[in-house]
Design a protein around this motif. Sequence first.
Motif, short mmCIF file in Angstrom:
data_model
loop_
_atom_site.label_atom_id
_atom_site.label_comp_id
_atom_site.label_asym_id
_atom_site.label_seq_id
_atom_site.Cartn_x
_atom_site.Cartn_y
_atom_site.Cartn_z
N VAL A 130 23.97 107.71 92.33
CA VAL A 130 23.65 109.01 91.71
C VAL A 130 22.98 108.77 90.36
O VAL A 130 23.14 107.71 89.75
N GLN A 131 22.25 109.78 89.90
CA GLN A 131 21.55 109.63 88.63
C GLN A 131 22.56 109.52 87.48
O GLN A 131 23.52 110.31 87.42
N LYS A 132 22.34 108.58 86.58
CA LYS A 132 23.28 108.34 85.48
C LYS A 132 23.24 109.49 84.48
O LYS A 132 24.25 110.04 84.09
N GLY A 173 20.42 112.90 83.27
CA GLY A 173 19.16 113.57 83.60
C GLY A 173 19.45 114.85 84.35
O GLY A 173 20.60 115.28 84.44
N ARG A 174 18.42 115.41 84.91
CA ARG A 174 18.52 116.75 85.52
C ARG A 174 19.47 116.84 86.70
O ARG A 174 19.98 117.91 86.99
N LEU A 175 19.65 115.73 87.43
CA LEU A 175 20.47 115.81 88.65
C LEU A 175 21.90 115.30 88.44
O LEU A 175 22.76 115.46 89.30
N ALA A 176 22.14 114.67 87.27
CA ALA A 176 23.40 113.94 87.07
C ALA A 176 24.63 114.84 87.19
O ALA A 176 25.52 114.58 88.01
N VAL A 183 22.79 105.23 88.17
CA VAL A 183 21.51 104.53 87.96
C VAL A 183 20.39 105.49 87.58
O VAL A 183 20.58 106.71 87.58
N ARG A 184 19.21 104.97 87.31
CA ARG A 184 18.02 105.81 87.10
C ARG A 184 17.56 106.34 88.45
O ARG A 184 17.65 105.64 89.46
N ASP A 185 17.09 107.56 88.47
CA ASP A 185 16.77 108.16 89.78
C ASP A 185 15.70 107.39 90.55
O ASP A 185 15.76 107.29 91.77
N ASP A 186 14.77 106.76 89.83
CA ASP A 186 13.69 105.99 90.50
C ASP A 186 14.23 104.81 91.30
O ASP A 186 13.59 104.31 92.21
N ASP A 187 15.43 104.31 90.88
CA ASP A 187 15.99 103.13 91.55
C ASP A 187 16.74 103.48 92.83
O ASP A 187 17.08 102.59 93.61
N ASN A 217 11.20 114.58 95.93
CA ASN A 217 9.94 114.06 95.41
C ASN A 217 9.98 112.54 95.26
O ASN A 217 9.06 111.84 95.68
N VAL A 218 11.09 112.03 94.70
CA VAL A 218 11.22 110.58 94.50
C VAL A 218 11.39 109.87 95.84
O VAL A 218 10.76 108.84 96.11
N LEU A 219 12.21 110.45 96.71
CA LEU A 219 12.44 109.84 98.03
C LEU A 219 11.14 109.79 98.84
O LEU A 219 10.78 108.75 99.39
N GLY A 242 18.44 121.29 91.71
CA GLY A 242 17.30 120.47 91.26
C GLY A 242 15.98 120.94 91.86
O GLY A 242 15.07 120.14 92.05
N GLY A 243 15.89 122.22 92.14
CA GLY A 243 14.68 122.75 92.78
C GLY A 243 13.45 122.64 91.89
O GLY A 243 13.52 122.91 90.69
N CYS A 244 12.34 122.20 92.43
CA CYS A 244 11.07 122.15 91.70
C CYS A 244 9.95 121.94 92.73
O CYS A 244 10.23 121.85 93.93
N ARG A 245 8.70 121.94 92.27
CA ARG A 245 7.60 121.69 93.20
C ARG A 245 6.65 120.66 92.59
O ARG A 245 6.50 120.63 91.38
P1 ATP Z 1 15.79 108.87 85.04
O1 ATP Z 1 16.14 108.47 83.66
O2 ATP Z 1 16.99 108.89 85.94
O3 ATP Z 1 14.64 108.08 85.62
P2 ATP Z 1 13.91 111.09 85.04
O4 ATP Z 1 13.48 111.41 83.64
O5 ATP Z 1 12.99 110.32 85.92
O6 ATP Z 1 15.34 110.40 84.95
P3 ATP Z 1 14.69 113.86 85.41
O7 ATP Z 1 13.74 114.47 84.45
O8 ATP Z 1 16.14 113.84 85.07
O9 ATP Z 1 14.23 112.40 85.85
O10 ATP Z 1 14.48 114.60 86.81
C1 ATP Z 1 15.18 114.21 87.96
C2 ATP Z 1 14.73 115.08 89.12
O11 ATP Z 1 14.98 116.46 88.81
C3 ATP Z 1 13.26 115.07 89.45
O12 ATP Z 1 12.87 113.92 90.18
C4 ATP Z 1 13.13 116.34 90.27
O13 ATP Z 1 13.55 116.11 91.61
C5 ATP Z 1 14.15 117.27 89.61
N1 ATP Z 1 13.54 118.34 88.78
C6 ATP Z 1 13.87 119.64 88.81
N2 ATP Z 1 13.12 120.36 87.95
C7 ATP Z 1 12.27 119.52 87.36
C8 ATP Z 1 11.25 119.65 86.36
N3 ATP Z 1 10.94 120.82 85.84
N4 ATP Z 1 10.62 118.55 85.97
C9 ATP Z 1 10.94 117.36 86.46
N5 ATP Z 1 11.87 117.17 87.41
C10 ATP Z 1 12.55 118.23 87.87
#
Ligand code: ATP
Length: 299
Positions: A11-13, A15-18, A53-57, A75-77, A102-105
Amino acid sequence: MKTRDRLRIAVQKSGRLADASQQLLAQCGFRFRQSRDKLFCFGETHAVDLLLVRDDDIPGLIAEGTCDLGFVGRNVLAEQRLAQVAEAGSSALCEVRALGFGGCRLAIAVPQEEPWVGPEQLQGRKIATSYPALLANYLRENRVQADIVVLSGSVEIAPKLGKAEVICDLVSSGATLAANQLKETAVILKSEAVLAAADLDFVDERAPVLDLLLRRLDGVMAVRETKLLLMQLARADLSEVKLALPKDAMASVLSSDEDRDELCLQAVVRSALDWAELERLKGAGARNLMVLPVERMLA
Ligand code: ATP
Ligand code: MG
């Protein structure tokens, strides 16, 4: 395949999803004890541990088998899945459940003053993005050739810096785009947090834990938007009020022996109720309306 007796979820450490990821696991009845370095959570209630972890990992950890599952943005997956397919010809990464937060486009944004006619307008342009594989896929599907400029962050300022004219980035409210004089046009991917996995054919102790996790996740998701609606009304208004209820409402009417003209109506509603819907019910004769969250439902 390696055998293990505990399920491991990435899981994300932070950030937005943590927070939402951990909340969802708590709603499923899983409790954890965090290690001192805050990188690992040991499951106290079930044989499920978390790697923070970081979401990219996350997709990579799943693909290599270090983790069995992950909570990550679609998006990352999808980006990393496409990259794996391009590199190795295939990818075992898959989306097991959509998680409703975590909805976005992922969308193309162009300068505000530029009218949008369609993807053909991207022909020969420079497009900045952190999602080159998803963007390349979109361009290919639309038979457009463009120059993809890969940036790892702050994509929205690329036009100001002269690195690209157009961007392809994540949008939720659109405020960041507006602040940079850009406007959203084509949506490439609708995203939310998902449960990702690679191979779920466990033959060891992880199988029953995975079943339990999925069952509970489904249970939580099923009532997430569900609300209990309570109201009072006169018997004479009953048919009007019933007509004003949301289409999917499961309603039951309660009456008391003392006052047969006065009723109480309760309805289970599977979608979020907004003010306009409550006002419509009030207009039909309902009084003292209350909307309550539903935590669990066992039909
Ligand atoms: P990490 O440090 O884990 O790499 P990050 O900065 O890459 O974090 P976050 O900004 O926390 O990632 O975003 C995590 C996920 O949240 C995004 O990949 C996306 O699925 C979702 N998300 C929802 N709304 C947004 C938004 N407005 N901008 C970016 N991501 C969003
Ligand atoms: Mg990241």
